[in-house]
Design an enzyme around this catalytic site. Structure first.
Site, short mmCIF file in Angstrom:
data_model
loop_
_atom_site.label_atom_id
_atom_site.label_comp_id
_atom_site.label_asym_id
_atom_site.label_seq_id
_atom_site.Cartn_x
_atom_site.Cartn_y
_atom_site.Cartn_z
N LYS A 277 78.82 -75.69 30.63
CA LYS A 277 77.58 -75.58 31.41
C LYS A 277 77.40 -76.86 32.22
O LYS A 277 77.27 -77.95 31.65
CB LYS A 277 76.39 -75.36 30.48
CG LYS A 277 75.03 -75.40 31.18
CD LYS A 277 73.88 -75.38 30.16
CE LYS A 277 72.54 -75.66 30.83
NZ LYS A 277 71.43 -75.74 29.83
N LYS A 289 59.26 -77.12 34.08
CA LYS A 289 59.12 -77.97 32.90
C LYS A 289 57.98 -78.97 33.10
O LYS A 289 57.60 -79.30 34.22
CB LYS A 289 60.41 -78.76 32.65
CG LYS A 289 61.62 -77.95 32.24
CD LYS A 289 62.83 -78.89 32.08
CE LYS A 289 64.10 -78.15 31.71
NZ LYS A 289 64.08 -77.69 30.31
N ARG A 363 72.27 -69.88 30.01
CA ARG A 363 72.95 -68.66 29.58
C ARG A 363 73.28 -67.77 30.77
O ARG A 363 74.21 -66.95 30.70
CB ARG A 363 72.12 -67.93 28.54
CG ARG A 363 70.81 -67.33 29.00
CD ARG A 363 69.85 -67.07 27.85
NE ARG A 363 69.30 -68.34 27.33
CZ ARG A 363 68.49 -68.40 26.28
NH1 ARG A 363 68.14 -67.30 25.64
NH2 ARG A 363 68.03 -69.57 25.88
#
Length: 521
Positions: A277, A289, A363
């Protein structure tokens, strides 16, 4: 810094093939000098700095200056143990600074490495250092730990201060009482780890996806690896909607998947695929965030750095199997084109995905990258990712999380962590977890909003994209640990390289040559 390290910091620059020499030299500065003979008073006098590990207090008697050390410890009221070392200067011509510590012969790899880091720190400014282990059945393992710690401690990470701390680099490391002709494996691991840590420490305006790709392509050229990059247009033609959803928010279309390949001489006995990743910065996207959560997100590419470092180390060892390395390079930006919750996108394997939370971007980029890697039918597929806060909550930043679609590998994964000092703990992926990701409008949900067992659900999500290939997923909760971890002195640990080499070389996960099949079968 010059050569390779300067190149990594700068955005552009020439990189001729001759730079390969600088790559291998500057990722570790120290020359390792093994000595089969035990340390003597005469050999001790050749060094200004000395580290000694004892397996028992009685081993002091085997030292040529053991009586002196014992008396000084008595005078200072010091009781020899593994929690702290006794440091003193010997009355010889160099006034050798010696650090002595007692280590239990039953100490595991993590303890040995941690003690080694502490000992090496007592000689932080040494240009020449000697190490010895005396009265230890596990002498070779302790010496290896000392070498690993020294190679990690003396490697300079990026420093942009106008007046950086002055430091000396270790030039020679003498190892006494070893039967090894060299420390090639430890040296290769250190180079891979140092490369991973250096890249992870670079600031986000320096290591953009484009700059990252260009740097790695130059390294690949110098090292003789094949490199192929699939950018946004190419990924769109291949239907990589999961990856592209994340890339949409970036104003610069520099995201993509970089595929590197090391090919051995002769017919390869197996293929190891590494996937990393490489989110060069993660704002969280539309689900932005907080300031505290966003700070440090330039390290969200640590998984790709660990995969690259593993490739580099294996290539240094000239392994006889193919190594494919797939780096998923992107940024997760907020913007008018950024992907949003309640979208449905389709991945390259045809799976439709309902977007639930845009901060679960890792993901998404891994889904398509794993699919492409698995389509090559590797013997073993390992992915590395700083994927979930849930894994940190479950294990702290002292361990990494491990998942596999082969339950019989669970004990080997635990054993690999114990053997290397890069500790991991496996988690379940039972089929009933899949109902949590059931969607009413798509094949699967990206995640849930409840955040319960998110590290497990992320692995369950990713499993859908690897098919029947043997697969290990590493959630790198230990990629950053305050004050360092095991033999690594920096917060950024480069976690995963040492572990992955054990899995590839020692765990029996790749077939022996007599059993080998080509990776295309």
């Amino acid at each position: 810094m010059i050569g390779f390290l300067t190149y990594l910091v700068k955005a552009n620059g020439a990189f001729p093939a001759a730079e390969y020499i600088r790559i291998t030299m500057q990722l570790t500065h120290a020359k390792i000098v093994p000595h089969t003979e035990q340390l003597t008073a005469e050999s001790a006098e050749l060094h200004t700095n000395l580290v000694i590990v004892l397996g028992s207090t009685s081993a002091l008697a085997k030292l040529p200056f053991g009586g002196l050390l014992r008396e000084r410890m008595r005078v200072h009221g010091y009781e020899l143990g593994s929690d702290s070392s006794f440091v003193t200067d010997l009355p010889n011509r160099f006034g050798t600074r010696v650090a002595v510590v007692l280590v239990d012969n039953n100490a595991d790899a993590f303890k040995r490495l941690s003690v080694a880091r502490s000992l090496i720190a007592t000689h932080a400014q040494a240009e020449k250092l000697a190490v010895a282990a005396i009265g230890m059945p596990a002498r070779e393992a302790m010496l290896e730990a000392l070498v690993a710690a020294a190679l990690a401690a003396t490697f300079p990470l990026p420093d942009y201060r106008s007046k950086p701390d002055k430091r000396r680099l270790l030039r020679e490391l003498h190892v006494y009482g070893t039967e090894r002709p060299d420390f090639a494996r430890t040296l290769a691991e250190a180079k891979g780890n140092n490369l991973a840590r250096f890249l992870t420490a670079l600031p986000t305006n320096t290591l953009t996806p484009r700059a990252y790709r260009e740097r790695v392509e130059k390294i690949a050229q110098a090292c003789g690896w094949r490199a192929r990059f699939s950018g946004v247009k190419r990924l769109a033609s291949r239907g990589a909607g999961a990856f592209l959803a994340v890339a949409r928010g970036s104003p610069e279309r520099d995201a993509g998947i970089l595929h590197l390949r090391y090919s051995p001489k002769g017919k390869p006995r197996a293929t190891l695929a590494l996937v990393g990743k490489g989110i060069c910065y993660d704002t969280g996207g539309t689900n932005l965030k907080s300031a505290k959560g966003m700070y440090g997100m330039h390290e969200d590419m640590a998984g790709s750095a660990a995969a690259l470092g593993t490739l580099f180390a294996l290539a240094q060892l000239h392994v006889d199997f193919t190594v494919d390395c797939w780096l998923a390079l992107a940024q997760n930006h907020i913007g008018p084109d950024a992907y949003k919750p309640n979208e449905v996108v389709t991945a390259a394997n045809g799976t439709s995905i309902e977007i639930v939370h845009t901060d679960a971007e890792g993901r998404m980029v891994l889904a398509d990258t794993l699919h492409f890697a698995a389509a090559e039918r590797p013997t073993l597929l390992i992915d590395f990712a700083t994927l979930t806060g849930a894994c940190v909550n479950a294990l702290s930043s002292r361990y990494g999380g491990a998942f596999t679609n082969r339950p019989q590998l669970m004990e080997k994964l635990i054993g690999a962590g114990q053997a290397t000092g890069e500790r991991i703990w496996p988690f379940p992926m039972d089929n009933d977890f899949e109902k949590e990701l059931k969607s009413d409008i798509a094949d699967i949900k990206q995640c849930t909003l409840e955040n319960e067992a998110d590290h497990i659900l992320a692995a369950v999500f990713l499993r859908r994209f690897v098919g029947d290939v043997d697969w290990i997923h590493l959630d790198l909760a230990a990629a950053n640990h305050k004050g360092g971890l095991a033999h690594i002195p920096s917060d950024i640990t480069g976690f995963g390289v040492r572990l992955a080499l054990h899995l590839a070389l020692d765990a029996g996960l790749l077939p022996a040559r007599a059993e080998a099949k080509t990776h295309r079968e």
